[in-house]
Design a protein around this motif. Structure first.
Motif, short mmCIF file in Angstrom:
data_model
loop_
_atom_site.label_atom_id
_atom_site.label_comp_id
_atom_site.label_asym_id
_atom_site.label_seq_id
_atom_site.Cartn_x
_atom_site.Cartn_y
_atom_site.Cartn_z
N GLN A 36 0.85 -1.20 0.00
CA GLN A 36 0.00 0.00 0.00
C GLN A 36 0.87 1.24 0.00
N GLN A 37 0.53 2.22 -0.84
CA GLN A 37 1.29 3.46 -0.92
C GLN A 37 0.47 4.63 -0.36
N PHE A 38 1.04 5.83 -0.46
CA PHE A 38 0.38 7.02 0.09
C PHE A 38 -1.00 7.23 -0.52
N SER A 39 -1.99 7.47 0.33
CA SER A 39 -3.30 7.85 -0.17
C SER A 39 -3.42 9.36 -0.26
N ASN A 40 -2.65 10.06 0.56
CA ASN A 40 -2.68 11.52 0.58
C ASN A 40 -1.25 12.04 0.78
N PRO A 41 -0.41 11.97 -0.26
CA PRO A 41 1.00 12.35 -0.10
C PRO A 41 1.16 13.83 0.22
N LYS A 42 2.23 14.14 0.95
CA LYS A 42 2.50 15.51 1.38
C LYS A 42 3.57 16.14 0.49
N LEU A 43 3.19 17.21 -0.18
CA LEU A 43 4.09 17.85 -1.13
C LEU A 43 5.31 18.43 -0.43
N ASP A 44 5.13 18.99 0.76
CA ASP A 44 6.25 19.63 1.44
C ASP A 44 7.33 18.62 1.83
N LEU A 45 6.96 17.35 1.94
CA LEU A 45 7.92 16.29 2.24
C LEU A 45 8.42 15.58 0.97
N GLU A 46 7.94 16.07 -0.17
CA GLU A 46 8.29 15.46 -1.47
C GLU A 46 8.04 13.95 -1.45
N GLN A 47 6.85 13.57 -1.02
CA GLN A 47 6.52 12.15 -0.91
C GLN A 47 6.13 11.58 -2.27
N TYR A 48 6.99 10.73 -2.78
CA TYR A 48 6.71 9.97 -4.00
C TYR A 48 7.01 8.51 -3.70
N PRO A 49 6.12 7.62 -4.06
CA PRO A 49 6.37 6.20 -3.78
C PRO A 49 7.54 5.66 -4.57
N THR A 50 8.32 4.79 -3.94
CA THR A 50 9.39 4.08 -4.64
C THR A 50 8.77 2.87 -5.29
N GLY A 51 8.67 2.88 -6.61
CA GLY A 51 8.00 1.80 -7.33
C GLY A 51 8.67 0.46 -7.14
N PRO A 52 7.92 -0.63 -7.28
CA PRO A 52 8.47 -1.97 -7.06
C PRO A 52 9.60 -2.32 -8.02
N HIS A 53 9.56 -1.75 -9.24
CA HIS A 53 10.60 -2.07 -10.22
C HIS A 53 11.97 -1.59 -9.75
N ILE A 54 12.05 -0.32 -9.40
CA ILE A 54 13.34 0.23 -9.00
C ILE A 54 13.73 -0.21 -7.59
N ALA A 55 12.75 -0.36 -6.70
CA ALA A 55 13.05 -0.78 -5.33
C ALA A 55 13.62 -2.19 -5.30
N SER A 56 13.02 -3.09 -6.06
CA SER A 56 13.50 -4.47 -6.07
C SER A 56 14.91 -4.56 -6.63
N ARG A 57 15.20 -3.78 -7.64
CA ARG A 57 16.52 -3.83 -8.26
C ARG A 57 17.59 -3.15 -7.40
N LEU A 58 17.19 -2.11 -6.69
CA LEU A 58 18.13 -1.48 -5.77
C LEU A 58 18.59 -2.47 -4.72
N LEU A 59 17.64 -3.13 -4.07
CA LEU A 59 18.00 -4.06 -3.01
C LEU A 59 18.63 -5.33 -3.55
N TYR A 60 18.17 -5.80 -4.71
CA TYR A 60 18.73 -7.01 -5.30
C TYR A 60 20.20 -6.78 -5.65
N THR A 61 20.52 -5.60 -6.17
CA THR A 61 21.90 -5.26 -6.48
C THR A 61 22.73 -5.16 -5.21
N ALA A 62 22.17 -4.50 -4.19
CA ALA A 62 22.89 -4.36 -2.92
C ALA A 62 23.26 -5.71 -2.33
N GLU A 63 22.37 -6.67 -2.43
CA GLU A 63 22.63 -7.98 -1.85
C GLU A 63 23.46 -8.88 -2.78
N ASN A 64 23.04 -9.01 -4.02
CA ASN A 64 23.66 -10.01 -4.88
C ASN A 64 24.98 -9.57 -5.49
#
Length: 213
Positions: free
Chosen positions: A14-42
């Protein structure tokens, strides 16, 4: 866990239902998130059995990915209580453990904690100039092993200069070129979340960095 399996699980978060602009809230999509962590580990072995901190954890995507890849302990830190509530629910739904801290990252004190790896999708500093560097400064101070972070490609030279000269990082490396042969481009998908967004989605070029403190 295979990369596609990890991406699929993160896609259910589940991602933000009401993101806050002042915090620059943007969801980290599953595509880039999975590859970031997969690279960090593997590629670097920076997740499994490690203590991982997710700075500006939002809804918990990077922290949950760390837990799924075998992190010994995951700490999620955010200044937004609503985001932490969503992160807690996401972790519960996926049956992973996250230690969540309500705190502004720039005021963070983690005495007594040994943090191996920091992962983060910090504010890009578009609304609050310099917030990206505040996150990076604290991350390099706290991590004992590595920092993985996403930053706009347009800031690449500035990021590297400040990380090495002012934050005293041992090394600062953009990993996006390392990963091109795996057929994934480091593009940050910015959805239409705020009123000033005119398009339904925009691809923003970002760099995936690995810093060694």
């Amino acid at each position: 866990m295979k990369l596609k399996q990890l991406e699929g699980i993160l896609g259910s978060i589940q991602q933000f239902s009401n993101p806050k602009l002042d915090l620059e809230q943007y969801p980290t999509g599953p595509h880039i998130a999975s590859r970031l962590l997969y690279t960090a580990e593997n590629t670097f072995g920076d997740v499994n059995g490690k203590v991982v901190a997710d700075f500006g954890c939002g809804c918990g995507t990077l922290g949950i990915a760390s837990a799924l890849l075998g992190a010994e302990n995951v700490i999620g830190i955010d200044v937004d209580l609503q985001a932490l509530e969503i992160a807690s629910q996401n972790a519960e739904n996926l049956e992973v453990d996250l230690d969540l801290i309500y705190c502004n990252v720039k005021n963070l004190s983690l005495r007594g904690y040994l943090i191996d790896t920091v992962v983060m999708n910090p504010p890009f500093g578009t609304r609050n100039k310099g917030s990206d560097m505040e996150f990076l400064s604290v991350a390099i101070k706290v991590a004992s092993q590595s920092v993985y972070s996403l930053h706009k490609t347009s800031t690449r030279e500035h990021i590297k200069r400040v990380a090495l000269r002012d934050f005293h990082a041992k090394s600062a490396e953009v990993l996006c070129e390392v990963c091109k042969h795996k057929n994934w481009a480091v593009r940050f998908d910015v959805p239409q979340l705020y009123q000033f967004h005119k398009k339904k989605t925009v691809d923003l070029a970002v760099d995936l960095w690995r810093f060694v403190p």
